[in-house]
Design a protein around this motif. Structure first.
Motif, PDB file in Angstrom:
ATOM      1  N   GLU A 160      -1.660  25.539 -24.763  1.00 44.00           N
ATOM      2  CA  GLU A 160      -0.314  25.978 -24.415  1.00 44.00           C
ATOM      3  C   GLU A 160       0.084  27.223 -25.200  1.00 44.00           C
ATOM      4  O   GLU A 160       0.780  28.105 -24.671  1.00 44.00           O
ATOM      5  N   ASP A 161      -0.350  27.313 -26.451  1.00 44.15           N
ATOM      6  CA  ASP A 161      -0.069  28.504 -27.246  1.00 44.15           C
ATOM      7  C   ASP A 161      -0.718  29.733 -26.608  1.00 44.15           C
ATOM      8  O   ASP A 161      -0.089  30.792 -26.466  1.00 44.15           O
ATOM      9  N   LEU A 162      -1.974  29.596 -26.204  1.00 41.81           N
ATOM     10  CA  LEU A 162      -2.677  30.703 -25.551  1.00 41.81           C
ATOM     11  C   LEU A 162      -2.083  31.009 -24.180  1.00 41.81           C
ATOM     12  O   LEU A 162      -1.996  32.177 -23.772  1.00 41.81           O
ATOM     13  N   ALA A 163      -1.672  29.969 -23.468  1.00 42.88           N
ATOM     14  CA  ALA A 163      -1.051  30.169 -22.156  1.00 42.88           C
ATOM     15  C   ALA A 163       0.250  30.949 -22.276  1.00 42.88           C
ATOM     16  O   ALA A 163       0.540  31.833 -21.454  1.00 42.88           O
ATOM     17  N   LEU A 164       1.040  30.632 -23.299  1.00 47.22           N
ATOM     18  CA  LEU A 164       2.299  31.338 -23.491  1.00 47.22           C
ATOM     19  C   LEU A 164       2.057  32.807 -23.849  1.00 47.22           C
ATOM     20  O   LEU A 164       2.764  33.699 -23.365  1.00 47.22           O
ATOM     21  N   GLN A 165       1.053  33.061 -24.666  1.00 48.11           N
ATOM     22  CA  GLN A 165       0.716  34.445 -24.982  1.00 48.11           C
ATOM     23  C   GLN A 165       0.329  35.213 -23.713  1.00 48.11           C
ATOM     24  O   GLN A 165       0.733  36.368 -23.523  1.00 48.11           O
ATOM     25  N   ALA A 166      -0.445  34.563 -22.846  1.00 47.87           N
ATOM     26  CA  ALA A 166      -0.847  35.209 -21.590  1.00 47.87           C
ATOM     27  C   ALA A 166       0.354  35.437 -20.683  1.00 47.87           C
ATOM     28  O   ALA A 166       0.454  36.476 -20.016  1.00 47.87           O
ATOM     29  N   ALA A 167       1.267  34.480 -20.649  1.00 50.37           N
ATOM     30  CA  ALA A 167       2.444  34.604 -19.781  1.00 50.37           C
ATOM     31  C   ALA A 167       3.384  35.703 -20.251  1.00 50.37           C
ATOM     32  O   ALA A 167       3.985  36.411 -19.435  1.00 50.37           O
ATOM     33  N   VAL A 168       3.523  35.861 -21.559  1.00 52.88           N
ATOM     34  CA  VAL A 168       4.459  36.849 -22.104  1.00 52.88           C
ATOM     35  C   VAL A 168       3.851  38.251 -22.144  1.00 52.88           C
ATOM     36  O   VAL A 168       4.504  39.238 -21.821  1.00 52.88           O
ATOM     37  N   HIS A 169       2.567  38.325 -22.527  1.00 59.25           N
ATOM     38  CA  HIS A 169       1.949  39.638 -22.754  1.00 59.25           C
ATOM     39  C   HIS A 169       0.971  40.059 -21.655  1.00 59.25           C
ATOM     40  O   HIS A 169       0.640  41.243 -21.555  1.00 59.25           O
ATOM     41  N   GLY A 170       0.496  39.133 -20.844  1.00 65.91           N
ATOM     42  CA  GLY A 170      -0.420  39.463 -19.761  1.00 65.91           C
ATOM     43  C   GLY A 170      -1.808  39.798 -20.257  1.00 65.91           C
ATOM     44  O   GLY A 170      -2.120  39.716 -21.448  1.00 65.91           O
ATOM     45  N   GLY A 171      -2.679  40.168 -19.310  1.00 62.69           N
ATOM     46  CA  GLY A 171      -4.031  40.584 -19.650  1.00 62.69           C
ATOM     47  C   GLY A 171      -5.081  39.565 -19.273  1.00 62.69           C
ATOM     48  O   GLY A 171      -4.919  38.360 -19.504  1.00 62.69           O
ATOM     49  N   LEU A 193       2.139  31.487 -15.724  1.00 61.98           N
ATOM     50  CA  LEU A 193       2.113  32.948 -15.707  1.00 61.98           C
ATOM     51  C   LEU A 193       3.154  33.514 -14.737  1.00 61.98           C
ATOM     52  O   LEU A 193       3.771  34.557 -15.006  1.00 61.98           O
ATOM     53  N   ARG A 194       3.339  32.856 -13.607  1.00 62.57           N
ATOM     54  CA  ARG A 194       4.350  33.305 -12.645  1.00 62.57           C
ATOM     55  C   ARG A 194       5.767  33.044 -13.141  1.00 62.57           C
ATOM     56  O   ARG A 194       6.685  33.814 -12.871  1.00 62.57           O
ATOM     57  N   THR A 195       5.923  31.946 -13.860  1.00 63.73           N
ATOM     58  CA  THR A 195       7.253  31.411 -14.131  1.00 63.73           C
ATOM     59  C   THR A 195       7.894  31.932 -15.403  1.00 63.73           C
ATOM     60  O   THR A 195       9.091  32.253 -15.419  1.00 63.73           O
ATOM     61  N   VAL A 196       7.150  31.997 -16.486  1.00 60.56           N
ATOM     62  CA  VAL A 196       7.738  32.324 -17.787  1.00 60.56           C
ATOM     63  C   VAL A 196       8.491  33.651 -17.770  1.00 60.56           C
ATOM     64  O   VAL A 196       9.646  33.712 -18.240  1.00 60.56           O
ATOM     65  N   PRO A 197       7.929  34.753 -17.245  1.00 60.75           N
ATOM     66  CA  PRO A 197       8.697  36.006 -17.248  1.00 60.75           C
ATOM     67  C   PRO A 197      10.012  35.908 -16.473  1.00 60.75           C
ATOM     68  O   PRO A 197      11.025  36.481 -16.896  1.00 60.75           O
ATOM     69  N   GLU A 251       0.475  39.356  -6.878  1.00 57.95           N
ATOM     70  CA  GLU A 251       1.820  39.838  -6.533  1.00 57.95           C
ATOM     71  C   GLU A 251       2.876  39.351  -7.528  1.00 57.95           C
ATOM     72  O   GLU A 251       3.976  39.924  -7.601  1.00 57.95           O
ATOM     73  N   HIS A 252       2.546  38.325  -8.313  1.00 59.42           N
ATOM     74  CA  HIS A 252       3.498  37.774  -9.265  1.00 59.42           C
ATOM     75  C   HIS A 252       3.210  38.209 -10.694  1.00 59.42           C
ATOM     76  O   HIS A 252       3.956  37.825 -11.610  1.00 59.42           O
ATOM     77  N   LEU A 253       2.135  38.949 -10.919  1.00 58.60           N
ATOM     78  CA  LEU A 253       1.733  39.350 -12.271  1.00 58.60           C
ATOM     79  C   LEU A 253       1.940  40.849 -12.419  1.00 58.60           C
ATOM     80  O   LEU A 253       1.178  41.640 -11.861  1.00 58.60           O
ATOM     81  N   ALA A 254       2.911  41.237 -13.193  1.00 62.54           N
ATOM     82  CA  ALA A 254       3.247  42.651 -13.323  1.00 62.54           C
ATOM     83  C   ALA A 254       2.109  43.468 -13.919  1.00 62.54           C
ATOM     84  O   ALA A 254       1.996  44.657 -13.658  1.00 62.54           O
ATOM     85  N   VAL A 299       8.638  29.761  -8.616  1.00 65.04           N
ATOM     86  CA  VAL A 299       8.262  31.126  -8.272  1.00 65.04           C
ATOM     87  C   VAL A 299       7.068  31.091  -7.317  1.00 65.04           C
ATOM     88  O   VAL A 299       6.032  30.502  -7.616  1.00 65.04           O
ATOM     89  N   GLY A 300       7.234  31.691  -6.149  1.00 67.59           N
ATOM     90  CA  GLY A 300       6.169  31.684  -5.146  1.00 67.59           C
ATOM     91  C   GLY A 300       6.271  30.549  -4.153  1.00 67.59           C
ATOM     92  O   GLY A 300       5.511  30.523  -3.167  1.00 67.59           O
ATOM     93  N   GLY A 301       7.180  29.610  -4.393  1.00 69.02           N
ATOM     94  CA  GLY A 301       7.395  28.514  -3.456  1.00 69.02           C
ATOM     95  C   GLY A 301       6.198  27.597  -3.278  1.00 69.02           C
ATOM     96  O   GLY A 301       5.257  27.583  -4.079  1.00 69.02           O
ATOM     97  N   GLN A 302       6.237  26.811  -2.208  1.00 67.67           N
ATOM     98  CA  GLN A 302       5.167  25.857  -1.940  1.00 67.67           C
ATOM     99  C   GLN A 302       3.852  26.555  -1.589  1.00 67.67           C
ATOM    100  O   GLN A 302       2.774  25.992  -1.776  1.00 67.67           O
ATOM    101  N   ALA A 303       3.923  27.800  -1.109  1.00 67.83           N
ATOM    102  CA  ALA A 303       2.699  28.530  -0.787  1.00 67.83           C
ATOM    103  C   ALA A 303       1.885  28.779  -2.055  1.00 67.83           C
ATOM    104  O   ALA A 303       0.657  28.590  -2.073  1.00 67.83           O
ATOM    105  N   ALA A 304       2.557  29.195  -3.125  1.00 65.46           N
ATOM    106  CA  ALA A 304       1.859  29.400  -4.395  1.00 65.46           C
ATOM    107  C   ALA A 304       1.365  28.072  -4.952  1.00 65.46           C
ATOM    108  O   ALA A 304       0.265  27.998  -5.511  1.00 65.46           O
ATOM    109  N   ARG A 305       2.162  27.034  -4.808  1.00 63.76           N
ATOM    110  CA  ARG A 305       1.730  25.720  -5.271  1.00 63.76           C
ATOM    111  C   ARG A 305       0.475  25.267  -4.535  1.00 63.76           C
ATOM    112  O   ARG A 305      -0.439  24.698  -5.136  1.00 63.76           O
ATOM    113  N   ASN A 306       0.429  25.523  -3.239  1.00 61.44           N
ATOM    114  CA  ASN A 306      -0.745  25.132  -2.461  1.00 61.44           C
ATOM    115  C   ASN A 306      -2.003  25.815  -3.004  1.00 61.44           C
ATOM    116  O   ASN A 306      -3.067  25.201  -3.083  1.00 61.44           O
TER     117      ASN A 306
END
Length: 421
Positions: free
Chosen positions: A372-383, A117-121, A416-419, A84-91
């Protein structure tokens, strides 16, 4: 048999196609669907894919589409390899963390969190589409960060197994050093995705003799050079850490190194331009040599092996995969996702037992699992607060001021990738 590859327009897809063609007896694909929203890339990659199949005499049909629902319909397995976001986001992932002296990397540290955060949703949306069209399909996730993405899929109730090429890379390299067939090499591979150690190297299977000490004595220089670590680290540990452990064991030195050269994303972006030009050549009917520098060595062999086993078509009885912990590492929650040797068949992946780990490894695994547990919560629920807590928990960050600065930078570079942003 029908397989769908979501992210099929990747410049790396011809490596996968080559493996499907060479190993067609192991995985007899009748229809292969390449799914990607980038229609221009997809057409180039699809054309080369068809020529590779034709040259190698593979009778399978290759279809390209930008319609996810149509692409995954009736598929026996769906392979996810999207970015998600291609190589530009990776850069960006590889550069802005360096501003506060933290490692910049696409799967580790702050950059790895941004990718999650970009990928999980997106992955969860695709998986729901798969479930609606074909609830019996297996999802094989090669999308980074594999551990977090696979955990998201499993917690949402999907039939998913995560796959990384680190273990098969070690297997192939050790086999070459030992002058034996790769199938003879069994790894005692343990940890989390991109946080693993080879604690044993056995010949002949899980119960074979451990020849790791002998391997390190005779080939320690070659092993250390491949890891880009001093041999002293490998000798003192007595095990082989994955390449990604250098971000932990040599963090500050790696940060200085990254500050003095172009990002890996910039290198890959330039390589991709060249590859796409090559793919447009109607006479090209094999993967070009340049593709070997793209990364992901042996990915195709690992993917074929895993898909064949999950679909009841053979495959190796034991494979290193990312799957639910369920007591395999007793110091982790049962729903954590670990990367270990497992018995794989049509019912899924069942981890083999793992001896009690040295606290040197168990402590770091537990720490990163908490992140990783906290990262997943952030990816699913945001904030913002969830992002901050995940960064504060990561052992490569861990300081309040850094976590604050990195939170602001992460959101600014990924808005742009975070709703929710």
């Amino acid at each position: 048999m029908k397989l769908a590859v979501v992210g099929g327009g990747s410049t790396y897809t011809p490596e996968l196609i080559d493996g499907f063609a060479r190993l067609r007896d192991t995985l007899p694909i009748e229809e292969l669907v390449l799914v990607d929203p980038a229609a221009d890339r997809l057409e180039l990659v699809g054309g080369l894919a068809r020529r590779i199949f034709a040259k190698q005499g593979h009778p399978g049909r290759i279809v390209t589409t930008s319609d996810v629902d149509a692409g995954v319909a009736d598929a026996d397995a769906v392979l996810l390899q999207l970015r998600v976001g291609g190589q530009a986001a990776r850069n960006q992932d590889e550069t802005w963390p360096l501003e506060c002296g933290c490692v910049g990397q696409e799967t580790t540290g702050a950059g790895g969190l941004a990718k999650a955060l970009r990928t999980v949703p997106v992955v969860l949306d695709i998986a729901e589409r798969v479930r609606r069209t074909n609830p019996n399909a297996w999802i094989i996730d090669f999308t980074n960060p594999v551990g977090i993405v696979t955990r998201a899929l499993l917690q949402a109730g999907h039939k998913a197994v995560g796959l990384c090429n680190v273990a098969i890379g070690f297997q192939r390299k050790f086999a070459k050093l030992l002058d034996v067939a790769p199938s003879e090499v069994h790894l005692d591979h343990v940890g989390l995705n991109h946080l693993t150690w080879e604690t044993g190297v056995r010949l002949g299977g899980p119960q074979g003799d451990d020849i790791l000490p002998k391997l390190l004595v005779e080939h320690g220089d070659a092993v250390a050079a491949d890891l880009r670590m001093p041999r002293a680290i490998v000798d003192r540990l007595g095990v082989v850490p994955s390449y990604y452990l250098r971000y932990y064991y040599q963090h500050d030195a790696v940060v200085e190194e990254l500050r003095t050269k172009p990002s890996r994303a910039a290198e890959v972006a330039e390589m991709e331009k060249q590859l796409l030009e090559m793919y447009g050549d109607p006479t090209l009917d094999e993967k070009p040599e340049l593709l070997a520098k793209r990364g992901g060595a042996f990915y195709s062999e690992a993917a074929v092996d895993l898909a064949a086993s999950l679909l009841g078509n053979g495959g190796s009885p034991y494979q290193v995969v990312n799957t639910v912990n369920n007591g395999t590492l007793p110091f982790l929650p049962d729903d954590a996702v670990v990367e270990v040797q497992a018995a794989v068949d049509g019912s899924g992946a069942k981890p083999l037992s793992v001896p009690k780990l040295d606290p040197l490894y168990a402590g770091l695994i537990a720490n990163v699992t908490g992140y990783e547990d906290l990262a997943l919560q952030a990816a699913v629920h945001g904030g913002r607060e969830r992002v901050f807590k995940a960064l504060l928990a990561h052992p490569l960050i861990g300081q309040y001021a850094y976590a604050e600065q990195l939170t602001d930078s992460l959101i600014a570079h990924n808005r742009e990738h975070l709703a929710w942003a």
